[in-house]
Structure formats: C-alpha cells, structure tokens
Design a protein around this motif. Structure first.
Motif, PDB file in Angstrom:
ATOM      1  N   ALA A  59      -2.737   5.802   0.552  1.00 20.58           N
ATOM      2  CA  ALA A  59      -3.723   4.892  -0.018  1.00 20.58           C
ATOM      3  C   ALA A  59      -3.091   3.769  -0.824  1.00 20.58           C
ATOM      4  O   ALA A  59      -3.788   2.846  -1.244  1.00 20.58           O
ATOM      5  N   GLY A  60      -1.808   3.850  -1.052  1.00 17.03           N
ATOM      6  CA  GLY A  60      -1.122   2.836  -1.845  1.00 17.03           C
ATOM      7  C   GLY A  60      -0.112   3.481  -2.769  1.00 17.03           C
ATOM      8  O   GLY A  60       0.103   4.697  -2.741  1.00 17.03           O
ATOM      9  N   THR A  61       0.483   2.680  -3.600  1.00 17.78           N
ATOM     10  CA  THR A  61       1.501   3.166  -4.527  1.00 17.78           C
ATOM     11  C   THR A  61       0.857   3.645  -5.830  1.00 17.78           C
ATOM     12  O   THR A  61      -0.275   3.252  -6.150  1.00 17.78           O
ATOM     13  N   PRO A  62       1.567   4.459  -6.607  1.00 16.38           N
ATOM     14  CA  PRO A  62       1.041   4.829  -7.930  1.00 16.38           C
ATOM     15  C   PRO A  62       0.723   3.611  -8.792  1.00 16.38           C
ATOM     16  O   PRO A  62      -0.287   3.597  -9.506  1.00 16.38           O
ATOM     17  N   LYS A  63       1.558   2.587  -8.706  1.00 16.49           N
ATOM     18  CA  LYS A  63       1.302   1.371  -9.482  1.00 16.49           C
ATOM     19  C   LYS A  63      -0.017   0.731  -9.075  1.00 16.49           C
ATOM     20  O   LYS A  63      -0.782   0.232  -9.924  1.00 16.49           O
TER      21      LYS A  63
END
Length: 352
Positions: free
Chosen positions: A181-185
C-alpha cells in the motif's frame, strides 16, 4: 505476572482473628487498587468518570466486534449482549473509503442508535471493498489531499454532526499492508493529513486510535509507522490464540498479550492508554472446556497489563481453514460471562 496476597494461618485468639481480618482486607484492597490507592474505588465515584480521551481511570472498557450487516447492527449487538448478560461498553465497526452505500458512511443510522448507550470504535480503511482497482485509495493520494472533497471532508462533517465522541482508527494493522500500500513514511503522512484535516474542519469528538497487529515479528516496522504522540490518543494491538488456525501451539491469554504489551511500552509509548482492540481464541474440540478457561483468565491479566484500558472480543472468523475464533459453545459463553462480570469491566460509560 499476577500479584499474590499473603493468607493468614490459623488463629487462636479472637483479637488476633480480628486484626488479621483487617490486615487481609487491606492487602486485598491494595492488590486491586493501583499504585498510591488505599482502596478499590467504586465505579460510581466521580474519580472513575471517563476522561476527555475516554480513558476509564478505575478499570477498563469491555467491547466486541459482533458480525453484522450494515442494516442489522443493533439486532446483532442486542443478541450478543443478551447471551453475555451485560451491555457492551464499545462496539466495533469497519468502514471503507467508498463514496456510495453504507460501507463508506461514518456513521450509519444503526451505529448512531447503538452509540446512544455505548461507545463506538470505527475502523476506517483506505480501501474501496467492492470497487475497481483504479478506485482504490492510496496513502500517497490521501496525504496529498486528493480525497479531501470526495471522502475525508464528507466523513469529517458526518462525525462532527454526530457530536458524541468516537474512537477512530485509520488503517488498522497497517504493518501488514506495507510495502504493497506504500511506504511507512507515506502511511504516516496520510494519517497526519486526515488528523489535520479533521482539526481544520472543527472536528473535536474523535479519539485517535492507532492499531497495529502487535506481532513482534513486525517490531522494526512499528516505530516507522507511528504518527507521533501528538497525533495518537490511544494505541491498540490485535493478538489472538490462533491455535490450529495458523498452525501454532495453544497459547494462554497472558501469552498472547504480554510480549506485544512489553514491546509497545518499551519502544513506542510508556504512558498512552492501550487497547486490546481485537482479542480472542480458537476452539480446541479435543478440550471442550479450554476456550472457557482461556476467557476466564482475561480480567486477572488485564489488571496486570499497565495502561490497558479497553479489551474487545472478536466474535467472528479469521481468513483460512480452522480459523473460527467465535465462541464455540455455551460453556465458552459462560467463561466470558464470568470474566466480564468482574467489576474492573464495570466502568460508567459517558452518554453525551
């Protein structure tokens, strides 16, 4: 981890018996009470009223996820409560970010009715459950404000109009969704954007709840996914005794909770209120009483887990074979009934 109290031996003189009884009562009171307390407070005491962030100072909320459709939540909750023998403090409901139907509506009419006498925990997921691939929201889009007009602002105004405080979780168990779903950032940016947008729109009745799996195998991810103390009111984690569901050995309630609790306290926050936002156990058909015994241990363990102020039973399935985590038989209901009749789970729920 459970504390023990000394038990006096045999007594030969009446005055010794009286003194011993008084001392024993004092020991038991201190065992129940928190540090600095002289006696267990009554739930009716003004000091036991929930704080602005819905923290019950004298015990913990008990809640549940009860399987339901968006049109029969009230019916299913009442049926669950009838079998349980008490009202739930918190009812758990899930929503997506669709723009049509009830799945994307925070709050539905059913939820508002249930919420009159209970608190609500709304889990809001950046998904469109029945949508096409191109309709699926992304953390990057949310952070950039691309869903403000169609989704975020709409829901913010609905929650504001509801008026009563609600627990709101954005993308629970996000540690299972990165990097897909994307990066932690990007997750942190999306979370903070939603928080900031609600504040800009004057929404003051949300208690922001950050929920991870609690699985220590993801420990390295948790600090990178944490939005920061200024953006989080409560921390939740979801740990189960999966048993055959995930081909693991049987674990007691205490074994499922303590490692996650310890890690969060040591590495994320030492003082945020904590929520066992989903907990439960699979059944063992070979030991019909095991599920009841598992639940019977809940209040004693919760009292020993620093800062745990809510526990929500998951009364449904988990994906996969042998993954039925619901209460399997009447003895299981009896075990849970006894557990949640403990005064520690008898805190006064705010109505306004």
């Amino acid at each position: 981890m459970k504390g023990t109290a000394a038990v006096p031996g045999h007594h030969r003189r009446p005055w010794v018996a009286v003194v011993s009884a008084v001392l024993l009562c004092g020991v038991l009171a201190l065992t129940f009470a928190g540090p600095g307390d002289s006696a267990p407070p009554s739930p009716d005491s003004p000091r036991c009223r929930a704080t602005e962030l819905l923290v019950p100072p004298c015990g913990a909320w008990f809640g549940a996820y009860v399987r339901h459709d968006k049109t029969d939540l009230e019916e299913k909750v009442l049926a669950y409560e009838k079998r349980l023998g008490r009202r739930l403090d918190i009812v758990y409901a899930y929503h997506d970010m669709s723009t049509d139907g009830l799945e994307g509506r925070l709050l539905t009419e059913q939820e508002q009715r249930v919420g009159r006498d209970r608190l609500l925990l709304l889990s809001w997921e950046s998904k469109w459950w029945n949508g096409r691939p191109e309709q699926q929201p992304t953390w990057r889009q949310i952070a950039a404000g691309q869903l403000d007009g169609s989704v975020v602002d709409v829901q913010a105004r609905r929650i504001k109009a509801y008026g009563k405080k609600v627990f709101l979780s954005f993308d629970l168990e996000m540690d299972t969704r990165t990097p897909a779903a994307g990066t932690p950032k990007e997750y942190v940016a999306a979370y903070r954007h939603i928080y900031d947008r609600f504040r800009e729109l004057g929404v003051r009745n949300v208690v922001w709840t950050w929920v991870v799996t609690g699985w220590t195998g993801h420990a390295a991810l948790f600090p990178r996914l944490y939005p920061g103390d200024a953006y989080v009111d409560w921390i939740g984690y979801n740990q189960y005794n999966y048993f055959r569901c995930h081909r693991t050995s049987w674990k007691s309630f205490e074994e499922t909770q303590t490692a996650s609790h310890r890690w969060i306290r040591e590495h994320i926050s030492r003082d945020k209120p904590l929520m066992l936002s989903e907990f439960g156990t699979a059944d063992d058909p070979a030991r019909p009483g095991a599920q009841a015994e598992w639940y019977a241990a809940v209040p004693g363990v919760v009292k020993e887990l620093d800062g745990v102020r809510a526990a929500l039973q998951w009364n449904h399935r988990d994906p996969g074979p042998a993954c039925d985590l619901s209460l399997a038989r009447e003895s299981s209901w009896q075990g849970l009934r006894r557990a949640v009749s403990d005064p520690y789970f008898g805190q006064p729920v705010p109505r306004g």
